[in-house]
Design a protein around this motif. Structure first.
Motif, PDB file in Angstrom:
ATOM      1  N   CYS A   1      87.535   3.628  30.261  1.00 21.09           N
ATOM      2  CA  CYS A   1      88.818   3.247  29.661  1.00 21.09           C
ATOM      3  C   CYS A   1      89.496   4.446  29.010  1.00 21.09           C
TER       4      CYS A   1
ATOM      5  N   CYS B   1      90.746  -2.605  29.817  1.00 19.88           N
ATOM      6  CA  CYS B   1      89.394  -3.100  30.073  1.00 19.88           C
ATOM      7  C   CYS B   1      88.898  -2.439  31.361  1.00 19.88           C
ATOM      8  N   SER B   2      87.638  -2.039  31.370  1.00 19.14           N
ATOM      9  CA  SER B   2      87.132  -1.280  32.511  1.00 19.14           C
ATOM     10  C   SER B   2      87.034  -2.108  33.788  1.00 19.14           C
ATOM     11  N   HIS B   3      86.635  -3.354  33.673  1.00 11.74           N
ATOM     12  CA  HIS B   3      86.435  -4.212  34.848  1.00 11.74           C
ATOM     13  C   HIS B   3      86.936  -5.619  34.558  1.00 11.74           C
ATOM     14  N   LEU B   4      87.467  -6.226  35.558  1.00 13.76           N
ATOM     15  CA  LEU B   4      87.971  -7.589  35.451  1.00 13.76           C
ATOM     16  C   LEU B   4      86.910  -8.547  34.907  1.00 13.76           C
TER      17      LEU B   4
ATOM     18  N   HIS C   1      95.611  -3.851  31.134  1.00  7.20           N
ATOM     19  CA  HIS C   1      95.229  -2.891  32.171  1.00  7.20           C
ATOM     20  C   HIS C   1      93.763  -3.101  32.543  1.00  7.20           C
ATOM     21  N   PHE C   2      93.469  -3.044  33.840  1.00  3.27           N
ATOM     22  CA  PHE C   2      92.092  -3.049  34.320  1.00  3.27           C
ATOM     23  C   PHE C   2      91.859  -1.768  35.105  1.00  3.27           C
TER      24      PHE C   2
ATOM     25  N   ASP D   1      89.311  -0.968  37.020  1.00  2.00           N
ATOM     26  CA  ASP D   1      88.819  -1.202  38.378  1.00  2.00           C
ATOM     27  C   ASP D   1      89.902  -1.700  39.323  1.00  2.00           C
TER      28      ASP D   1
ATOM     29  N   GLN E   1      81.750   1.724  29.756  1.00  2.00           N
ATOM     30  CA  GLN E   1      83.063   1.081  29.780  1.00  2.00           C
ATOM     31  C   GLN E   1      84.069   1.865  28.935  1.00  2.00           C
TER      32      GLN E   1
ATOM     33  N   PHE F   1      86.405  -8.868  31.190  1.00  4.21           N
ATOM     34  CA  PHE F   1      87.455  -9.572  30.461  1.00  4.21           C
ATOM     35  C   PHE F   1      87.352 -11.083  30.645  1.00  4.21           C
TER      36      PHE F   1
END
Length: 128
Positions: free
Chosen positions: A29, A75-78, A103-104, A106, A25, A81
């Motif tokens: 990011c 954040c790397s993926h919804l 920001h996401f 993915d 992750q 979060f």
């Protein structure tokens, strides 16, 4: 001076089964931040269930208290979060009022902005 935070979350099972380790992750990011000309100031790492609302997670709660206008959260993926749509929509609205950018990686961009990406994202989420 604005700050850029990277938020990572996983549980042991997810890290093992899905390859969603915090290191992965952080790399995603970091790459995203570089593309967007952002410099990461702090990495927030959390290990807890995704079902727990964001503001009830220890590290996330600390992060929420630190946020100032013009800060960024990447954040790397919804699903790292939030897994609760209503909770996520509430946070997005709160961040908009605070002028904090979320920001996401993915999703492909900022979801709190007034651009087409943010608008489409919110409309899709509100359907669910």
């Amino acid at each position: 001076m604005s700050k850029v935070y990277v938020y990572t979350r996983n549980s042991n099972v997810e890290a093992f089964e899905k390859g969603s380790s915090r290191e992965t992750q952080i790399k995603k990011c970091g790459s995203y931040a570089s593309i967007k000309d952002l410099v990461v100031d702090e990495i927030v790492q959390e290990q807890c269930s995704g079902q727990l609302p964001f503001d009830r997670r220890d590290k996330a709660f600390e992060l929420l208290k630190k946020l100032k206008s013009n800060d960024h959260i990447i954040c790397s993926h919804l699903d790292r979060f939030s897994r609760n749509t209503l909770n996520l929509l509430t946070l997005v609205e709160k961040f908009k009022k605070q002028k904090v950018s979320l920001h996401f990686v993915d999703v492909g961009g900022e979801v709190t902005g007034t651009d087409a990406m943010g608008s489409v994202f919110l409309k899709l989420l509100s359907v669910f």
